[in-house]
Write a protein that holds these residues in place. Structure first.
Motif, short mmCIF file in Angstrom:
data_model
loop_
_atom_site.label_atom_id
_atom_site.label_comp_id
_atom_site.label_asym_id
_atom_site.label_seq_id
_atom_site.Cartn_x
_atom_site.Cartn_y
_atom_site.Cartn_z
N HIS A 142 0.84 -1.20 0.00
CA HIS A 142 0.00 0.00 0.00
C HIS A 142 0.88 1.26 0.00
O HIS A 142 0.64 2.20 -0.77
CB HIS A 142 -0.91 0.02 1.23
CG HIS A 142 -2.19 -0.73 1.07
ND1 HIS A 142 -3.19 -0.33 0.19
CD2 HIS A 142 -2.66 -1.84 1.68
CE1 HIS A 142 -4.20 -1.17 0.27
NE2 HIS A 142 -3.91 -2.10 1.16
N ASP A 174 -9.56 -14.29 -4.39
CA ASP A 174 -9.41 -13.24 -3.38
C ASP A 174 -8.12 -12.45 -3.59
O ASP A 174 -8.05 -11.27 -3.25
CB ASP A 174 -9.43 -13.85 -1.98
CG ASP A 174 -10.82 -14.25 -1.53
OD1 ASP A 174 -11.80 -13.71 -2.09
OD2 ASP A 174 -10.94 -15.12 -0.64
N ARG A 177 -8.91 -9.77 -6.03
CA ARG A 177 -9.60 -8.67 -5.36
C ARG A 177 -8.63 -7.87 -4.49
O ARG A 177 -8.72 -6.63 -4.42
CB ARG A 177 -10.72 -9.24 -4.47
CG ARG A 177 -11.85 -9.92 -5.25
CD ARG A 177 -12.99 -10.31 -4.31
NE ARG A 177 -14.06 -11.01 -5.01
CZ ARG A 177 -14.19 -12.33 -5.07
NH1 ARG A 177 -13.27 -13.11 -4.48
NH2 ARG A 177 -15.19 -12.88 -5.71
N LEU A 178 -7.70 -8.56 -3.84
CA LEU A 178 -6.70 -7.87 -3.01
C LEU A 178 -5.82 -6.96 -3.86
O LEU A 178 -5.48 -5.85 -3.44
CB LEU A 178 -5.85 -8.90 -2.27
CG LEU A 178 -4.73 -8.34 -1.38
CD1 LEU A 178 -5.31 -7.46 -0.27
CD2 LEU A 178 -3.91 -9.48 -0.78
N VAL A 180 -6.63 -5.37 -6.52
CA VAL A 180 -7.39 -4.15 -6.80
C VAL A 180 -7.39 -3.23 -5.58
O VAL A 180 -7.20 -2.01 -5.69
CB VAL A 180 -8.85 -4.50 -7.19
CG1 VAL A 180 -9.69 -3.24 -7.33
CG2 VAL A 180 -8.87 -5.30 -8.48
N HIS A 181 -7.56 -3.82 -4.41
CA HIS A 181 -7.58 -3.03 -3.17
C HIS A 181 -6.25 -2.31 -2.94
O HIS A 181 -6.23 -1.15 -2.49
CB HIS A 181 -7.89 -3.96 -1.99
CG HIS A 181 -7.90 -3.27 -0.66
ND1 HIS A 181 -8.84 -2.32 -0.32
CD2 HIS A 181 -7.08 -3.40 0.43
CE1 HIS A 181 -8.61 -1.88 0.91
NE2 HIS A 181 -7.55 -2.52 1.38
N ILE A 182 -5.16 -2.96 -3.27
CA ILE A 182 -3.83 -2.36 -3.10
C ILE A 182 -3.56 -1.31 -4.17
O ILE A 182 -2.91 -0.30 -3.92
CB ILE A 182 -2.73 -3.45 -3.13
CG1 ILE A 182 -2.91 -4.42 -1.97
CG2 ILE A 182 -1.34 -2.82 -3.09
CD1 ILE A 182 -2.01 -5.65 -2.08
N GLY A 183 -4.08 -1.57 -5.37
CA GLY A 183 -3.79 -0.69 -6.50
C GLY A 183 -2.82 -1.30 -7.49
O GLY A 183 -2.12 -0.60 -8.22
#
Length: 334
Positions: A142, A174, A177-178, A180-183
Protein backbone atom coordinates in the motif's frame (compact mmCIF):
# COMPACT_ATOMS: atom_id res chain seq x y z
CA UNK A 1 40.48 -29.15 -26.15
CA UNK A 2 36.78 -28.49 -25.46
CA UNK A 3 34.54 -27.90 -28.42
CA UNK A 4 33.59 -24.21 -28.68
CA UNK A 5 30.82 -23.05 -30.99
CA UNK A 6 31.88 -19.51 -31.80
CA UNK A 7 28.64 -18.95 -33.75
CA UNK A 8 26.39 -19.31 -30.67
CA UNK A 9 25.24 -15.75 -29.97
CA UNK A 10 25.71 -14.66 -26.37
CA UNK A 11 22.49 -14.40 -24.34
CA UNK A 12 20.58 -11.13 -24.10
CA UNK A 13 18.77 -12.23 -20.94
CA UNK A 14 20.55 -12.95 -17.68
CA UNK A 15 19.17 -14.47 -14.47
CA UNK A 16 21.52 -13.92 -11.57
CA UNK A 17 21.04 -14.73 -7.89
CA UNK A 18 22.11 -11.55 -6.15
CA UNK A 19 21.95 -13.66 -3.00
CA UNK A 20 20.83 -17.18 -2.12
CA UNK A 21 20.07 -16.18 1.47
CA UNK A 22 16.44 -15.82 2.48
CA UNK A 23 14.35 -14.59 5.40
CA UNK A 24 11.61 -17.16 4.75
CA UNK A 25 11.40 -20.91 4.32
CA UNK A 26 8.48 -21.34 1.91
CA UNK A 27 6.98 -24.78 1.42
CA UNK A 28 7.23 -24.58 -2.37
CA UNK A 29 10.90 -23.54 -2.51
CA UNK A 30 13.96 -25.78 -2.64
CA UNK A 31 15.34 -23.84 0.34
CA UNK A 32 12.64 -25.60 2.37
CA UNK A 33 14.53 -28.83 1.67
CA UNK A 34 17.95 -27.22 2.02
CA UNK A 35 20.19 -25.15 -0.22
CA UNK A 36 22.38 -27.33 -2.47
CA UNK A 37 25.00 -24.56 -2.43
CA UNK A 38 26.73 -22.65 0.39
CA UNK A 39 25.23 -19.27 1.28
CA UNK A 40 26.62 -16.44 -0.82
CA UNK A 41 25.82 -12.85 -1.77
CA UNK A 42 26.99 -11.41 -5.08
CA UNK A 43 28.87 -8.10 -4.92
CA UNK A 44 28.44 -5.17 -7.30
CA UNK A 45 31.98 -5.80 -8.53
CA UNK A 46 31.15 -9.43 -9.32
CA UNK A 47 27.92 -8.51 -11.07
CA UNK A 48 29.76 -5.91 -13.15
CA UNK A 49 32.43 -8.45 -14.08
CA UNK A 50 29.75 -10.85 -15.32
CA UNK A 51 27.50 -8.39 -17.14
CA UNK A 52 30.44 -6.60 -18.80
CA UNK A 53 30.96 -9.84 -20.73
CA UNK A 54 27.48 -9.55 -22.25
CA UNK A 55 27.63 -6.56 -24.61
CA UNK A 56 24.10 -7.07 -25.95
CA UNK A 57 22.39 -7.63 -22.59
CA UNK A 58 18.78 -6.44 -22.71
CA UNK A 59 17.14 -7.97 -19.64
CA UNK A 60 18.48 -8.75 -16.16
CA UNK A 61 16.48 -10.78 -13.64
CA UNK A 62 18.11 -10.29 -10.24
CA UNK A 63 16.66 -13.28 -8.45
CA UNK A 64 16.85 -17.06 -8.20
CA UNK A 65 16.48 -18.65 -4.82
CA UNK A 66 16.91 -16.20 -1.96
CA UNK A 67 15.55 -12.72 -1.20
CA UNK A 68 17.23 -10.00 -3.32
CA UNK A 69 16.45 -7.24 -0.81
CA UNK A 70 18.95 -8.90 1.55
CA UNK A 71 21.74 -7.76 -0.77
CA UNK A 72 22.95 -4.34 0.51
CA UNK A 73 24.25 -3.38 -2.96
CA UNK A 74 21.03 -4.20 -4.84
CA UNK A 75 20.11 -0.59 -5.67
CA UNK A 76 23.65 0.07 -6.92
CA UNK A 77 23.40 -3.02 -9.15
CA UNK A 78 20.16 -1.74 -10.64
CA UNK A 79 21.73 1.68 -11.30
CA UNK A 80 24.73 0.04 -12.96
CA UNK A 81 22.48 -1.95 -15.29
CA UNK A 82 20.15 0.96 -16.04
CA UNK A 83 23.14 3.00 -17.26
CA UNK A 84 23.33 0.36 -20.01
CA UNK A 85 19.57 0.66 -20.62
CA UNK A 86 18.98 -2.92 -19.47
CA UNK A 87 15.45 -3.85 -18.37
CA UNK A 88 15.78 -4.86 -14.70
CA UNK A 89 13.38 -6.82 -12.50
CA UNK A 90 13.29 -9.17 -9.55
CA UNK A 91 10.96 -11.18 -7.32
CA UNK A 92 10.68 -10.40 -3.63
CA UNK A 93 8.62 -11.55 -0.69
CA UNK A 94 8.17 -7.89 0.24
CA UNK A 95 8.98 -8.23 3.95
CA UNK A 96 11.96 -5.84 3.75
CA UNK A 97 10.22 -3.36 1.47
CA UNK A 98 10.49 -0.46 3.94
CA UNK A 99 10.49 3.24 3.11
CA UNK A 100 14.25 3.39 2.55
CA UNK A 101 14.31 0.47 0.16
CA UNK A 102 11.18 1.63 -1.69
CA UNK A 103 12.77 5.00 -2.36
CA UNK A 104 16.08 3.43 -3.36
CA UNK A 105 14.41 1.12 -5.89
CA UNK A 106 12.47 3.98 -7.46
CA UNK A 107 15.57 6.19 -7.60
CA UNK A 108 17.67 3.39 -9.10
CA UNK A 109 15.19 3.02 -11.98
CA UNK A 110 13.95 -0.53 -11.32
CA UNK A 111 11.57 -1.49 -14.12
CA UNK A 112 9.54 -4.25 -12.49
CA UNK A 113 9.00 -5.70 -9.02
CA UNK A 114 7.19 -8.99 -8.56
CA UNK A 115 5.84 -9.79 -5.10
CA UNK A 116 5.43 -13.48 -4.31
CA UNK A 117 2.48 -13.99 -1.95
CA UNK A 118 0.96 -17.43 -2.64
CA UNK A 119 -2.06 -16.45 -0.53
CA UNK A 120 -4.73 -13.79 -0.04
CA UNK A 121 -5.03 -14.12 3.74
CA UNK A 122 -2.81 -14.21 6.78
CA UNK A 123 -3.94 -17.76 7.50
CA UNK A 124 -3.21 -18.94 3.96
CA UNK A 125 0.17 -17.21 4.00
CA UNK A 126 1.09 -18.94 7.24
CA UNK A 127 0.29 -22.32 5.69
CA UNK A 128 2.25 -21.72 2.48
CA UNK A 129 5.17 -19.69 3.82
CA UNK A 130 5.26 -20.45 7.55
CA UNK A 131 5.31 -16.73 8.33
CA UNK A 132 3.13 -14.20 10.12
CA UNK A 133 4.28 -11.29 7.92
CA UNK A 134 1.28 -11.18 5.57
CA UNK A 135 -0.33 -8.00 6.89
CA UNK A 136 3.07 -6.30 7.13
CA UNK A 137 3.73 -7.05 3.46
CA UNK A 138 0.33 -5.72 2.41
CA UNK A 139 1.05 -2.51 4.34
CA UNK A 140 4.39 -2.23 2.53
CA UNK A 141 2.65 -2.61 -0.82
CA UNK A 142 0.00 0.00 0.00
CA UNK A 143 2.79 2.40 0.95
CA UNK A 144 4.74 1.61 -2.23
CA UNK A 145 1.75 2.26 -4.49
CA UNK A 146 1.10 5.53 -2.66
CA UNK A 147 4.74 6.60 -3.00
CA UNK A 148 4.74 5.83 -6.71
CA UNK A 149 1.62 7.98 -7.04
CA UNK A 150 2.98 10.84 -4.92
CA UNK A 151 6.25 10.94 -6.83
CA UNK A 152 4.53 10.42 -10.18
CA UNK A 153 7.14 7.72 -10.78
CA UNK A 154 6.98 5.62 -13.92
CA UNK A 155 8.20 2.51 -12.17
CA UNK A 156 8.72 -0.07 -10.97
CA UNK A 157 5.69 -1.90 -12.31
CA UNK A 158 4.22 -4.00 -9.51
CA UNK A 159 2.63 -7.44 -9.76
CA UNK A 160 1.50 -10.18 -7.37
CA UNK A 161 2.59 -13.81 -7.85
CA UNK A 162 0.79 -16.92 -6.67
CA UNK A 163 2.24 -20.45 -6.67
CA UNK A 164 -0.81 -22.57 -7.39
CA UNK A 165 -1.31 -25.83 -5.48
CA UNK A 166 -4.31 -27.86 -4.38
CA UNK A 167 -3.79 -26.41 -0.91
CA UNK A 168 -4.23 -22.75 -1.82
CA UNK A 169 -5.92 -22.39 -5.21
CA UNK A 170 -9.23 -21.35 -3.64
CA UNK A 171 -7.54 -18.11 -2.54
CA UNK A 172 -6.66 -17.03 -6.10
CA UNK A 173 -9.91 -15.12 -6.65
CA UNK A 174 -9.41 -13.24 -3.38
CA UNK A 175 -5.87 -12.38 -4.46
CA UNK A 176 -7.30 -10.73 -7.57
CA UNK A 177 -9.60 -8.67 -5.36
CA UNK A 178 -6.70 -7.87 -3.01
CA UNK A 179 -4.63 -6.62 -5.94
CA UNK A 180 -7.39 -4.15 -6.80
CA UNK A 181 -7.58 -3.03 -3.17
CA UNK A 182 -3.83 -2.36 -3.10
CA UNK A 183 -3.79 -0.69 -6.50
CA UNK A 184 -1.93 -3.39 -8.45
CA UNK A 185 -3.33 -4.45 -11.81
CA UNK A 186 -1.34 -7.64 -12.56
CA UNK A 187 -1.62 -11.08 -10.94
CA UNK A 188 0.35 -14.13 -12.07
CA UNK A 189 -0.43 -17.78 -11.44
CA UNK A 190 2.81 -19.74 -11.16
CA UNK A 191 2.81 -23.47 -11.98
CA UNK A 192 4.11 -25.95 -9.45
CA UNK A 193 7.39 -27.65 -10.38
CA UNK A 194 8.58 -30.67 -8.42
CA UNK A 195 11.37 -33.25 -8.41
CA UNK A 196 11.20 -36.02 -10.98
CA UNK A 197 13.61 -38.23 -9.02
CA UNK A 198 12.43 -37.81 -5.43
CA UNK A 199 9.21 -37.76 -3.38
CA UNK A 200 9.58 -34.02 -2.92
CA UNK A 201 9.29 -31.58 -0.03
CA UNK A 202 6.70 -29.22 1.42
CA UNK A 203 4.00 -28.64 -1.21
CA UNK A 204 6.37 -29.42 -4.09
CA UNK A 205 4.96 -32.89 -4.66
CA UNK A 206 3.07 -34.41 -7.59
CA UNK A 207 -0.10 -34.89 -5.52
CA UNK A 208 -0.24 -31.12 -4.95
CA UNK A 209 -0.26 -30.16 -8.64
CA UNK A 210 -3.33 -28.53 -10.17
CA UNK A 211 -3.23 -30.76 -13.22
CA UNK A 212 -6.38 -32.85 -13.58
CA UNK A 213 -7.93 -31.17 -10.52
CA UNK A 214 -11.43 -30.15 -11.67
CA UNK A 215 -12.11 -27.98 -8.65
CA UNK A 216 -8.83 -26.15 -9.27
CA UNK A 217 -9.79 -25.45 -12.86
CA UNK A 218 -13.10 -24.06 -11.64
CA UNK A 219 -11.25 -21.76 -9.23
CA UNK A 220 -9.03 -20.50 -12.03
CA UNK A 221 -11.97 -19.90 -14.37
CA UNK A 222 -13.78 -18.04 -11.61
CA UNK A 223 -10.69 -15.96 -10.86
CA UNK A 224 -10.31 -15.13 -14.53
CA UNK A 225 -13.91 -13.90 -14.69
CA UNK A 226 -13.40 -11.74 -11.60
CA UNK A 227 -10.15 -10.35 -13.00
CA UNK A 228 -11.89 -9.42 -16.26
CA UNK A 229 -14.68 -7.70 -14.36
CA UNK A 230 -12.28 -5.74 -12.12
CA UNK A 231 -9.79 -4.81 -14.84
CA UNK A 232 -6.94 -6.97 -13.53
CA UNK A 233 -4.62 -8.90 -15.83
CA UNK A 234 -4.56 -12.52 -14.66
CA UNK A 235 -1.65 -14.15 -16.42
CA UNK A 236 0.65 -17.11 -15.88
CA UNK A 237 4.38 -17.68 -15.80
CA UNK A 238 5.72 -19.33 -18.93
CA UNK A 239 2.56 -18.72 -20.96
CA UNK A 240 0.02 -15.91 -20.88
CA UNK A 241 -3.03 -18.12 -20.33
CA UNK A 242 -3.28 -19.66 -16.82
CA UNK A 243 -5.02 -22.82 -18.03
CA UNK A 244 -2.39 -23.56 -20.68
CA UNK A 245 0.42 -22.97 -18.21
CA UNK A 246 -0.84 -25.90 -16.15
CA UNK A 247 -1.63 -28.34 -18.94
CA UNK A 248 1.49 -28.17 -21.08
CA UNK A 249 1.55 -30.02 -24.41
CA UNK A 250 1.67 -33.71 -23.39
CA UNK A 251 0.59 -34.92 -26.85
CA UNK A 252 3.40 -33.13 -28.69
CA UNK A 253 6.50 -35.05 -29.80
CA UNK A 254 9.32 -34.21 -27.39
CA UNK A 255 7.43 -31.21 -25.90
CA UNK A 256 10.51 -30.20 -23.88
CA UNK A 257 12.41 -29.63 -27.13
CA UNK A 258 10.47 -26.42 -27.75
CA UNK A 259 12.12 -24.74 -24.76
CA UNK A 260 13.97 -21.57 -25.77
CA UNK A 261 15.97 -21.00 -22.57
CA UNK A 262 19.25 -22.84 -23.33
CA UNK A 263 19.52 -20.82 -26.54
CA UNK A 264 18.58 -17.39 -25.21
CA UNK A 265 19.30 -16.93 -21.50
CA UNK A 266 21.81 -17.79 -18.81
CA UNK A 267 21.08 -18.50 -15.14
CA UNK A 268 23.89 -17.88 -12.65
CA UNK A 269 23.70 -18.84 -8.99
CA UNK A 270 25.17 -16.78 -6.16
CA UNK A 271 28.22 -19.08 -6.15
CA UNK A 272 28.82 -18.47 -9.86
CA UNK A 273 27.51 -21.79 -11.14
CA UNK A 274 25.75 -21.62 -14.50
CA UNK A 275 22.50 -23.62 -14.77
CA UNK A 276 20.29 -24.13 -17.85
CA UNK A 277 17.35 -22.20 -16.36
CA UNK A 278 15.58 -21.18 -13.14
CA UNK A 279 13.26 -24.21 -13.26
CA UNK A 280 16.03 -26.83 -13.37
CA UNK A 281 16.99 -26.95 -9.65
CA UNK A 282 13.31 -27.44 -8.76
CA UNK A 283 12.96 -30.45 -11.11
CA UNK A 284 15.79 -32.77 -10.01
CA UNK A 285 17.82 -33.54 -6.89
CA UNK A 286 20.92 -34.11 -9.05
CA UNK A 287 22.20 -30.55 -8.72
CA UNK A 288 25.71 -31.37 -9.92
CA UNK A 289 24.29 -32.52 -13.26
CA UNK A 290 22.85 -29.04 -13.81
CA UNK A 291 26.15 -27.18 -13.61
CA UNK A 292 27.43 -26.09 -17.03
CA UNK A 293 30.36 -24.03 -15.75
CA UNK A 294 31.27 -21.34 -13.23
CA UNK A 295 31.69 -17.67 -14.12
CA UNK A 296 34.30 -17.19 -11.39
CA UNK A 297 36.45 -19.87 -13.00
CA UNK A 298 35.86 -19.31 -16.72
CA UNK A 299 34.59 -16.62 -19.08
CA UNK A 300 30.88 -16.36 -19.86
CA UNK A 301 31.59 -16.93 -23.55
CA UNK A 302 33.67 -20.04 -22.95
CA UNK A 303 30.86 -21.54 -20.89
CA UNK A 304 28.03 -20.46 -23.21
CA UNK A 305 29.78 -21.70 -26.34
CA UNK A 306 31.47 -24.71 -24.76
CA UNK A 307 30.91 -28.44 -25.02
CA UNK A 308 28.80 -28.73 -21.87
CA UNK A 309 26.19 -26.26 -23.04
CA UNK A 310 26.26 -27.57 -26.60
CA UNK A 311 25.69 -31.15 -25.43
CA UNK A 312 22.83 -29.98 -23.22
CA UNK A 313 21.18 -28.22 -26.18
CA UNK A 314 21.54 -31.28 -28.37
CA UNK A 315 20.09 -33.65 -25.74
CA UNK A 316 17.11 -31.33 -25.30
CA UNK A 317 16.08 -32.11 -28.89
CA UNK A 318 15.99 -35.88 -28.33
CA UNK A 319 13.64 -38.37 -26.70
CA UNK A 320 16.01 -38.61 -23.71
CA UNK A 321 16.55 -35.00 -22.59
CA UNK A 322 18.47 -33.98 -19.47
CA UNK A 323 16.73 -35.13 -16.29
CA UNK A 324 15.71 -31.60 -15.30
CA UNK A 325 13.80 -31.14 -18.58
CA UNK A 326 11.66 -34.29 -18.59
CA UNK A 327 8.60 -32.68 -17.01
CA UNK A 328 8.73 -29.55 -19.16
CA UNK A 329 5.83 -29.24 -21.58
CA UNK A 330 4.19 -32.30 -19.97
CA UNK A 331 3.77 -31.80 -16.24
CA UNK A 332 4.09 -28.00 -16.47
CA UNK A 333 4.27 -25.53 -19.32
CA UNK A 334 7.45 -24.29 -20.93
Amino acid sequence: MPNIDQDQALPKTLYIETTNRCNLKCRGCILYRGNPEPERTISLQQLSMITDQLPDLERAVLHGVGEPLLNPELAKMIRHLKKRKVYVLFNSNGILLDAGRRGALIDAGLDELRISLDAASAEGYQKMRDSAHFNHIIDNLHAFVQELHDRQAAGPRLSLWFLGTRDNITELSDLVRLAVHIGICEVYLQRLVYFQDDTGYGVARPEKTLRYADTAMESIENSRDIALELGVQLNASGLCDPMKSLRGQPDALYPWSKCYRPETLMYITATGNVLPCCIAPFATTDFSALILGNVFESSVKKIWCGAGYENFRKRLKTETPPKCCRGCGILWSL
